[in-house]
Design a protein around this motif. Structure first.
Motif, PDB file in Angstrom:
ATOM      1  N   ARG A  78     -15.167 -83.380  35.591  1.00  0.00           N
ATOM      2  CA  ARG A  78     -14.092 -82.387  35.696  1.00  0.00           C
ATOM      3  C   ARG A  78     -14.564 -81.282  36.622  1.00  0.00           C
ATOM      4  O   ARG A  78     -15.576 -80.626  36.361  1.00  0.00           O
ATOM      5  CB  ARG A  78     -13.738 -81.804  34.322  1.00  0.00           C
ATOM      6  N   SER A  79     -13.823 -81.119  37.709  1.00  0.00           N
ATOM      7  CA  SER A  79     -14.116 -80.046  38.662  1.00  0.00           C
ATOM      8  C   SER A  79     -13.218 -78.865  38.332  1.00  0.00           C
ATOM      9  O   SER A  79     -11.994 -78.980  38.366  1.00  0.00           O
ATOM     10  CB  SER A  79     -13.864 -80.531  40.098  1.00  0.00           C
ATOM     11  N   ASP A  80     -13.831 -77.739  37.990  1.00  0.00           N
ATOM     12  CA  ASP A  80     -13.100 -76.552  37.544  1.00  0.00           C
ATOM     13  C   ASP A  80     -12.949 -75.557  38.692  1.00  0.00           C
ATOM     14  O   ASP A  80     -13.905 -75.293  39.437  1.00  0.00           O
ATOM     15  CB  ASP A  80     -13.830 -75.875  36.386  1.00  0.00           C
ATOM     16  N   GLN A 119     -14.302 -73.504  43.585  1.00  0.00           N
ATOM     17  CA  GLN A 119     -14.892 -74.250  42.481  1.00  0.00           C
ATOM     18  C   GLN A 119     -15.778 -73.354  41.615  1.00  0.00           C
ATOM     19  O   GLN A 119     -16.690 -72.689  42.103  1.00  0.00           O
ATOM     20  CB  GLN A 119     -15.709 -75.417  43.023  1.00  0.00           C
ATOM     21  N   SER A 160     -17.109 -83.720  29.519  1.00  0.00           N
ATOM     22  CA  SER A 160     -15.940 -83.058  30.120  1.00  0.00           C
ATOM     23  C   SER A 160     -14.771 -83.172  29.145  1.00  0.00           C
ATOM     24  O   SER A 160     -14.084 -84.190  29.101  1.00  0.00           O
ATOM     25  CB  SER A 160     -15.588 -83.711  31.461  1.00  0.00           C
ATOM     26  N   GLY A 162      -8.847 -77.369  35.793  1.00  0.00           N
ATOM     27  CA  GLY A 162      -9.831 -78.443  35.908  1.00  0.00           C
ATOM     28  C   GLY A 162      -9.131 -79.730  36.320  1.00  0.00           C
ATOM     29  O   GLY A 162      -8.066 -80.057  35.786  1.00  0.00           O
ATOM     30  N   TYR A 210      -9.716 -83.789  36.460  1.00  0.00           N
ATOM     31  CA  TYR A 210     -10.576 -84.860  35.963  1.00  0.00           C
ATOM     32  C   TYR A 210     -10.706 -85.961  37.013  1.00  0.00           C
ATOM     33  O   TYR A 210      -9.764 -86.252  37.764  1.00  0.00           O
ATOM     34  CB  TYR A 210     -10.008 -85.472  34.681  1.00  0.00           C
ATOM     35  N   HIS A 237      -5.574 -83.441  34.525  1.00  0.00           N
ATOM     36  CA  HIS A 237      -5.950 -82.043  34.714  1.00  0.00           C
ATOM     37  C   HIS A 237      -5.937 -81.276  33.396  1.00  0.00           C
ATOM     38  O   HIS A 237      -5.396 -81.742  32.391  1.00  0.00           O
ATOM     39  CB  HIS A 237      -5.002 -81.367  35.708  1.00  0.00           C
TER      40      HIS A 237
END
Length: 494
Positions: free
Chosen positions: A138-140, A152, A160, A446, A448, A466
């Motif tokens: 998961r990129s937040d 980011q 995650s 976030g 995913y 997300h």
């Protein structure tokens, strides 16, 4: 509770009376309880507190995000998946980058020891065609108001969480759009996390070669987990969609009953040949030092790493998600080491905030880092100091940040300095434990991603839904499970 007044929905400008808000909150809570958007209550008054539930903390209506920026964040997620895999595969890079932090951070140092101790076994598995890696990432991001771009916050490679409950939040907000009026449900983007995450685990299980032998998925959990229902949605979906059985075990449970066959690398619980093999270890624990209270838990982690089960994450993936690696990847020229297309590197860089190393050697050689530290001492409110930790509640802000920088010393090698992202402030109705409040809020998005690789073959790589977490604008922390934030949804505006 507010006095009689109008409540405004940030997404649409919809104005709600106090009485109407009460009605809609009741509707939302009932819907959440009926549809499994819940967390464990942990009320000792119940005969079995583990089975008592209450609705998850939630926002009554969704939060606005620019459509083009949201869709770009979706588009870039497979690139972040591939980046993590490439970084994790370069263990010499991981050891070089993390060595200064490990000298002052015992947890990072121990993870590096597990990586080194398992290297021979993992090489043998790779040679035998038994290496299977699984990523649920998961990129937040926060929407940075001055630049109008997503920057980011971090890239999570272990545990995650909230993917399944976030998918339910999308459905709840579609329901609220039908109830409240003034909201367009078509502006709520599809959120497939409830299906994609278990499907990725199933793909990794199939690649492990253990499914035909009755292989099981082991979800590695913390004792007394309050967010178990988000996890158990995955467990349910694995059974209903793939007929895969899931066991929920702590690291101590695994240490007590697991044995790895030296010849094949197959891990069985109970150690008996008649027991089913483990095809996937999916970690929802193991990201914080408190998950390893003794050598027993570390022994379990090493046993898992030496097995031929798919692991989410491998120790290398976990290390690739550390703050120090995040900071180093943002340095000039580093991304090109792990990407083949310069356009991909340029696109990834669009999401990087300002990040600086605090290692004394780097500060002496990098004028930009030294300038950032000097500025942070003058304007600590514009920065955040981050250690190599997951789970929230670990960062330093304001005067604590200034004091840490003034103290200096080599121990700062275990931290990175990061630009403070400045998201727009919205009005939101936050609902927790059946009660609501209107507040000025900040939100974090976030995205995913799921990734499966078997040897050199990438089986799966996609963006997979997300999460939005919304908190009061006065809070520095943003974790839902930690009690700082509520679950929310994006409402796309053109």
């Amino acid at each position: 509770m507010l006095q009689d007044c109008n409540i405004r929905c940030a997404a649409s400008g919809l104005s709600l009376s106090h009485a109407r808000t009460n009605q809609l909150v009741d509707d939302a809570v009932v819907w959440a309880n009926q549809h499994g958007l819940v967390v464990a209550l942990k009320d000792p008054a119940f005969v079995n507190p583990e089975l008592a539930v209450i609705h998850a903390p939630l926002a009554l209506t969704p939060v606005p995000y620019p459509r083009t920026r949201f869709e770009l964040a979706q588009q870039v997620m497979p690139l972040f998946n591939s980046l993590i895999d490439a970084v994790a595969s370069d263990e010499a890079y991981l050891e070089t980058v993390l060595r200064p932090a490990a000298q002052h951070d015992a947890f990072t140092a121990r993870l590096l020891r597990v990586l080194c101790a398992s290297r021979g076994r993992r090489a043998a598995l790779r040679a035998a065609g038994r290496e299977v890696v699984l990523g649920v990432h998961r990129s937040d991001y926060m929407l940075d108001q001055p630049s109008g771009t997503f920057l980011q916050v971090e890239l999570n490679t272990i545990a995650s969480s909230f993917g399944c409950l976030s998918a339910l939040m999308t459905r709840l907000h579609a329901y609220m759009a039908s109830r409240a009026g003034g909201l367009d449900a078509s502006r709520l983007p599809a959120n497939p996390a409830l299906e994609h995450i278990p499907d990725a685990l199933a793909a990794a299980a199939a690649a492990s070669g253990h499914v035909e032998a009755g292989g099981v998925v082991v979800m590695v959990v913390q004792p007394g987990e309050r967010n178990a229902y988000d996890q158990q949605w995955i467990q349910l979906q694995l059974w209903e969609r793939h007929r895969l059985r899931t066991l929920r075990l702590t690291l101590a449970d695994i240490a007590a009953g697991a044995v790895v066959d030296e010849a094949s690398g197959t891990l069985r619980l109970g150690g008996e040949e008649g027991q089913p093999p483990v095809c996937v270890f999916y970690f929802r624990a193991g990201y914080t030092p408190s998950d390893y209270p003794s050598e027993v838990e570390w022994a379990a982690r090493e046993l898992i790493e030496a097995s031929n089960a798919a692991k989410c994450p491998t120790v290398a993936y976990q290390l690739a998600g550390t703050k120090k690696v995040q900071q180093d990847l943002a340095a000039p020229g580093v991304l090109e080491r792990f990407t083949t297309d310069p356009r991909d590197a340029a696109l990834l860089r669009e999401f990087f905030a300002g990040l600086w190393s605090l290692d004394p050697v780097d500060l002496a050689a990098d004028g930009a880092a030294a300038t950032a530290v000097a500025d942070a001492l003058q304007r600590p409110e514009a920065y955040v100091l981050k250690p190599q930790r997951e789970g929230g509640g670990n960062n330093l802000y304001g005067e604590e940040l200034r004091a840490a920088l003034q103290a200096g010393g080599e121990q700062l090698s275990a931290f990175i300095l990061m630009q403070r992202i400045l998201p727009p402030v919205n009005k939101s109705v936050l609902v927790r434990n059946g009660r609501w409040q209107e507040a000025e809020t900040l939100s974090e998005l976030g995205i995913y991603g799921t990734f499966v690789r078997h040897g050199d073959e990438v089986i799966l790589n996609k963006q997979s839904g997300h999460l939005v977490r919304t908190k009061t604008s006065s809070s520095n922390e943003g974790g839902v499970a930690a009690g700082f934030a509520v679950l929310d949804s994006p409402y796309l505006v053109d």
